[in-house]
Structure formats: structure tokens, C-alpha cells
Scaffold this motif. Structure first.
Motif, mmCIF file in Angstrom:
data_model
loop_
_atom_site.group_PDB
_atom_site.id
_atom_site.type_symbol
_atom_site.label_atom_id
_atom_site.label_comp_id
_atom_site.label_asym_id
_atom_site.label_seq_id
_atom_site.Cartn_x
_atom_site.Cartn_y
_atom_site.Cartn_z
ATOM 1 N N GLU A 16 -16.430 12.271 4.175
ATOM 2 C CA GLU A 16 -15.894 11.882 5.483
ATOM 3 C C GLU A 16 -16.373 12.930 6.488
ATOM 4 O O GLU A 16 -15.944 14.086 6.392
ATOM 5 N N TRP A 22 -3.383 2.198 10.747
ATOM 6 C CA TRP A 22 -4.219 3.232 10.112
ATOM 7 C C TRP A 22 -5.626 3.257 10.698
ATOM 8 O O TRP A 22 -6.600 3.610 10.029
ATOM 9 N N SER A 49 0.878 -1.171 0.000
ATOM 10 C CA SER A 49 0.000 0.000 0.000
ATOM 11 C C SER A 49 0.918 1.225 0.000
ATOM 12 O O SER A 49 1.829 1.299 0.849
ATOM 13 N N VAL A 64 1.225 4.362 0.910
ATOM 14 C CA VAL A 64 1.601 5.271 2.009
ATOM 15 C C VAL A 64 2.683 4.661 2.908
ATOM 16 O O VAL A 64 3.407 5.349 3.608
ATOM 17 N N ASP A 86 -18.847 8.385 4.827
ATOM 18 C CA ASP A 86 -17.740 7.427 4.831
ATOM 19 C C ASP A 86 -17.123 7.461 6.232
ATOM 20 O O ASP A 86 -16.353 8.362 6.547
ATOM 21 N N GLU A 91 -2.094 12.653 6.876
ATOM 22 C CA GLU A 91 -2.812 11.531 7.492
ATOM 23 C C GLU A 91 -3.161 11.899 8.928
ATOM 24 O O GLU A 91 -2.495 12.729 9.546
HETATM 25 P P1 KE4 Z 1 -9.269 0.326 2.589
HETATM 26 O O1 KE4 Z 1 -9.635 -0.087 1.181
HETATM 27 O O2 KE4 Z 1 -7.832 0.797 2.699
HETATM 28 O O3 KE4 Z 1 -9.644 -0.724 3.642
HETATM 29 O O4 KE4 Z 1 -10.217 1.580 2.982
HETATM 30 C C1 KE4 Z 1 -10.211 2.714 2.129
HETATM 31 C C2 KE4 Z 1 -10.659 3.927 2.919
HETATM 32 C C3 KE4 Z 1 -11.956 4.390 2.756
HETATM 33 N N1 KE4 Z 1 -12.414 5.457 3.435
HETATM 34 C C4 KE4 Z 1 -11.620 6.109 4.315
HETATM 35 C C5 KE4 Z 1 -12.165 7.297 5.052
HETATM 36 C C6 KE4 Z 1 -10.282 5.676 4.539
HETATM 37 O O5 KE4 Z 1 -9.499 6.342 5.418
HETATM 38 C C7 KE4 Z 1 -9.792 4.569 3.829
HETATM 39 C C8 KE4 Z 1 -8.377 4.059 3.990
HETATM 40 N N2 KE4 Z 1 -7.508 4.887 4.777
HETATM 41 C C9 KE4 Z 1 -6.100 4.771 4.485
HETATM 42 C C10 KE4 Z 1 -5.335 5.724 5.428
HETATM 43 N N3 KE4 Z 1 -5.601 7.065 5.154
HETATM 44 C C11 KE4 Z 1 -5.605 3.365 4.620
HETATM 45 C C12 KE4 Z 1 -4.102 3.226 4.596
HETATM 46 C C13 KE4 Z 1 -3.601 2.790 3.255
HETATM 47 O O6 KE4 Z 1 -4.140 3.229 2.207
HETATM 48 O O7 KE4 Z 1 -2.633 2.012 3.262
#
Ligand code: KE4
Length: 426
Positions: free
Chosen positions: A205, A60, A22, A24, A238, A399
């Protein structure tokens, strides 16, 4: 022979794009070599070189109880010995769905999936299928996973549809996505006046955590709710990050605003692959096998993930869980701000429940542009100096950070003492 972080990073880049699964995690935003971890316990985790860090990322957000909480690990172990996956319904999925609907008044039905992205892309398809409309609204700086329709940046003008923010996303796909300014009530009103009847959904969000932490103003969310109701657009919160992170009733409870649909993830899986999209039955019934909106998943509602989620959700319902978590998080943000003031460093911070934002700026940002005006280089310097002190913050100025129930007062004190030393040499 144990390999170092650098050796593992060099090797990983041969077999994995960027050496990570991923982006980040690659430290591209802060520079330097990513840390490879091998063990976590409570508020701490250890890298492959044996160095211990106080963890303020918590994978995260999922690890609200800290690493390897004994009750979560036990639930995973006891479930796994009876089988990892059946591809058929289990009672535990019903227990989790029932519990989520009990905890959140806006929820009438739940569909479990394996990631926030999967939930985000499904909820957009559901809203489009329910309304028969194609256009969606998102906000600059908010992230909802990497579905094509949501990897879109603002168009040139206020009312022009978006452009892809990633290679591989067809222009036509982005053409249905309008990207507005977060917290811009007037921009919202203008857009709905112009296009309201064509808007299938708005996804937001409620406390943004992907442009650093920026709180929605109550006026913004109230107007958003009013406009969606008036024009028949689906309001989607979200809450992948804020869900059961900012409080037991999530951000929707904090703002007292009921969305039509909600995306959940992170905490509800307790560190295992689990997410959900949830909401009004009238909309959820459009999903296959009942309705015509197709959505599916081999490992959706996976028993081991559900066990970890249920164990986590049981723990966070304890009396005083969130007041203690919020107190510790505020002690961290207030303490860091005090240390910066002591050394005359332009810095501020804020806590919302168990999540926080750190800003190298004199004022708390209220919008994407104000976040972008913060001193990113200063953050990167702070990140690496604190990393040397054994404090692991998110490796990006854009972040949010996270505190767990496993973080003790002593961990906060050690963090503040480290910041005192770091700011002292600023
Ligand atoms: P995942 O597909 O990573 O499980 O979720 C996506 C997602 C959806 N909505 C919000 C508000 C989110 O914060 C996220 C994922 N957050 C990131 C960190 N900002 C996950 C870390 C990463 O991408 O590795």
C-alpha cells in the motif's frame, strides 16, 4: 415496530456470524454495540433509531462524493432498468477501462472484478504466472484483502517466510509469503540480495491505510522500484484505498513511481461492488483467455456497478476537486490537533488528499511498531465520545478515515466543536 441498534444486533447474531458481514463493522476493536444504518445523504447517515451522524468512514472509502450522490444514483437507476447483468461484454466496461488507462500512465490494460480481495488474489496469481516464480513479499500492517497468500504475518526472523494470520490458511500457502517491515529500506535490500531471483512480486500500500494511516517514505518506494526492476520482480501497488482518494493520479502519481501492476477498488465503484487489477500489457496478456493465468467472475464488470463507477470518476475530474477535498481534510486534522493541544491531550493527525489518520501519540507514526505504540484505549474513548456527539469515525484505531466532497465547512466546524467538548472532559 422499529427495532433499536441493540435489538437488531442481538437478532443479527443469531443468523449472521458476529451479526455482521465484515468483521470490522462489529466494533470489536472499540467495544460497544455497532450502529445499524438505514439512510445516507451527502456527508450524513441516519441509524435505525433516527440519529444522524457526520460520516467520516464513507463505506471505508468508496463514497468520495458522499452518500447517494444524485448523479451516481441516476446512473444506477438508468442502467438498472435496462438489465442488471448480462454475463457478456458491454460498452460501458470498455469506457471504464479506457478512462482508467487515460487517467493513470502506468495502465495499459484493465481487468474488472467485484472486490478488492478478488483483485488482490488475482494480481498475485498473475505475477506468479508471468514470472514463473512463487515467492511474494508483503509488509506487516498492510492489508490486501483476505486471500490465503496475503493473510500472513511476519515470520520469526527477518528472512523467514510467513505464518498464517488466520485459521484455515495452510502453512504451506503462507510459506511462499515473506512479510517485511514497512518503510525498512535496509531490510528490503537484504531480502532481495538473498532471495531476489525467487521473488515473483512485491505488493504494498503506497500509503498504508490498514494499520491506521502510515505514509511510505519516498526512499522506501524508490528502492522498491529499483530492486523489483533489477531482479525482475513485479511491483504491485495496492491502491484499493488510495486510488483516486489521494489525488486524480492516485498515490503512484503523488510519488511519481510507476508500479508494474495496480489494484484498484472502492472509489472506482462509487459504492457498488467493483474493483480492478490493471497495468502493463505484457503482464496483463498472461490472463485468460489470452494467456495461461486463469481468472474469471460471473458479475465481473457488472453494468450497474460500472455505471456507478463511471459517474463517480466523471465527478472527481472536475477542476479543483482534489484541492478542495484536501483542504477540508487538512482543516479537520489540523483542527483536531489544535483542540487536543488546547486541552493538553497527546494527539496528532495527518491528511493525505481525502484520507486521514488520527493518533493518540505525540508523534506521527512511520512504521507498524510506532502505530502499535499509540494509545489504543484513548482512541476508543475518543471514538465513543464523538459517536455520542453524532460524529462517526472508523470503529478501530487501526483504520484510516475519509472526507467526501459532500462534507461542508460547517460539518468540519461541528466536528471540531464536538472534539473541543470531548477533549475538555478528557
Ligand atoms: P475488499 O475485498 O474489502 O473490497 O478490499 C480489500 C482491500 C484491499 N486492499 C486495501 C488497501 C484495502 O483497504 C482493502 C479493504 N479495506 C477494508 C478497510 N480497511 C475494507 C473494510 C472491511 O474489511 O470491511
Amino acid at each position: 415496530m422499529n427495532l433499536s441498534n441493540q435489538q437488531l444486533y442481538d437478532l443479527s447474531q443469531q443468523y449472521i456470524p458476529g451479526g455482521v458481514n465484515s468483521p470490522v463493522r462489529a466494533f470489536k476493536s472499540v467495544g460497544g454495540t455497532p450502529i445499524f444504518f438505514q439512510r445516507g445523504q451527502g456527508a450524513y447517515f441516519w441509524d435505525v433509531e433516527g440519529k444522524c451522524y457526520i460520516d467520516y468512514v464513507g463505506s471505508w472509502g468508496p463514497l468520495i462524493l458522499g452518500h447517494a450522490h444524485p448523479k451516481v444514483v441516476k446512473a444506477v437507476q438508468e442502467t438498472a432498468v435496462n438489465g442488471l447483468s448480462f454475463g457478456a461484454p458491454t460498452k460501458a466496461e470498455l469506457d471504464l477501462a479506457e478512462l482508467l488507462c487515460k487517467l493513470l500512465p502506468s495502465l495499459e490494460q484493465v481487468r474488472l472484478v467485484s472486490s478488492g480481495t478478488e483483485a488482490g488474489m488475482s494480481v498475485i496469481r498473475l505475477a506468479r504466472g508471468y514470472t514463473g516464480r512463487s515467492h511474494i513479499i508483503k509488509f506487516e500492517g498492510c492489508y490486501h484483502g483476505h486471500d490465503d497468500a496475503l493473510l500472513v504475518k511476519a515470520g520469526s526472523g527477518a528472512l523467514t517466510f510467513g505464518h498464517p494470520s488466520s485459521a484455515g490458511v495452510p502453512t504451506e500457502t503462507a510459506a511462499h509469503t515473506l512479510v517485511l517491515n514497512f518503510n525498512d529500506v535496509e531490510g528490503l535490500k537484504r531480502t532481495f540480495t538473498e532471495l531476489g531471483e525467487q521473488i515473483a512480486a512485491v505488493i504494498v500500500e503506497p500509503v498504508a491505510g490498514n494499520m491506521n494511516l502510515v505514509k511510505a517514505t519516498p526512499a522506501f518506494l524508490t528502492e522498491l522500484r529499483r530492486l523489483c526492476t533489477h531482479y525482475g520482480s513485479v511491483l504491485i501497488f495496492d491502491e484499493v484505498m488510495t486510488g483516486f482518494r489521494v489525488g486524480l493520479t492516485c498515490a503512484q502519481g503523488m510519488y511519481q513511481i510507476q508500479p508494474d501492476l495496480t489494484v484498484l477498488g472502492k472509489v472506482i465503484g462509487g459504492g457498488m461492488p467493483l474493483a480492478a487489477f490493471v497495468g502493463k500489457k505484457a503482464i496483463m496478456q498472461c490472463l485468460a483467455p489470452v494467456g495461461g493465468v486463469y481468472q474469471a467472475g460471473t458479475l465481473s464488470g457488472n453494468p450497474v456497478s460500472v455505471a456507478a463507477g463511471l459517474a463517480t470518476l466523471r465527478e472527481i475530474q472536475a477542476e479543483g476537486f482534489y484541492s478542495k477535498l484536501a483542504l477540508k481534510t487538512t482543516q479537520l486534522t489540523d483542527g483536531l490537533t489544535a483542540m487536543a493541544r488546547k486541552h493538553d491531550v497527546a494527539f496528532c493527525a495527518q491528511a493525505v488528499g481525502g484520507m486521514f489518520g488520527l493518533y493518540f501519540s505525540d508523534t506521527l507514526p512511520q512504521s507498524f511498531s510506532e502505530v502499535m505504540a499509540c494509545d489504543k484505549e484513548a482512541f476508543n474513548r475518543f471514538f465513543h465520545a464523538m459517536l455520542k456527539e453524532g460524529i462517526y469515525f472508523a470503529p478501530s484505531a487501526f483504520e484510516a478515515g475519509f472526507v467526501s466532497s459532500a462534507h461542508a465547512e460547517d460539518d468540519i466546524s461541528k466536528t471540531l466543536a464536538a472534539a473541543d467538548r470531548v477533549f475538555g472532559f478528557w
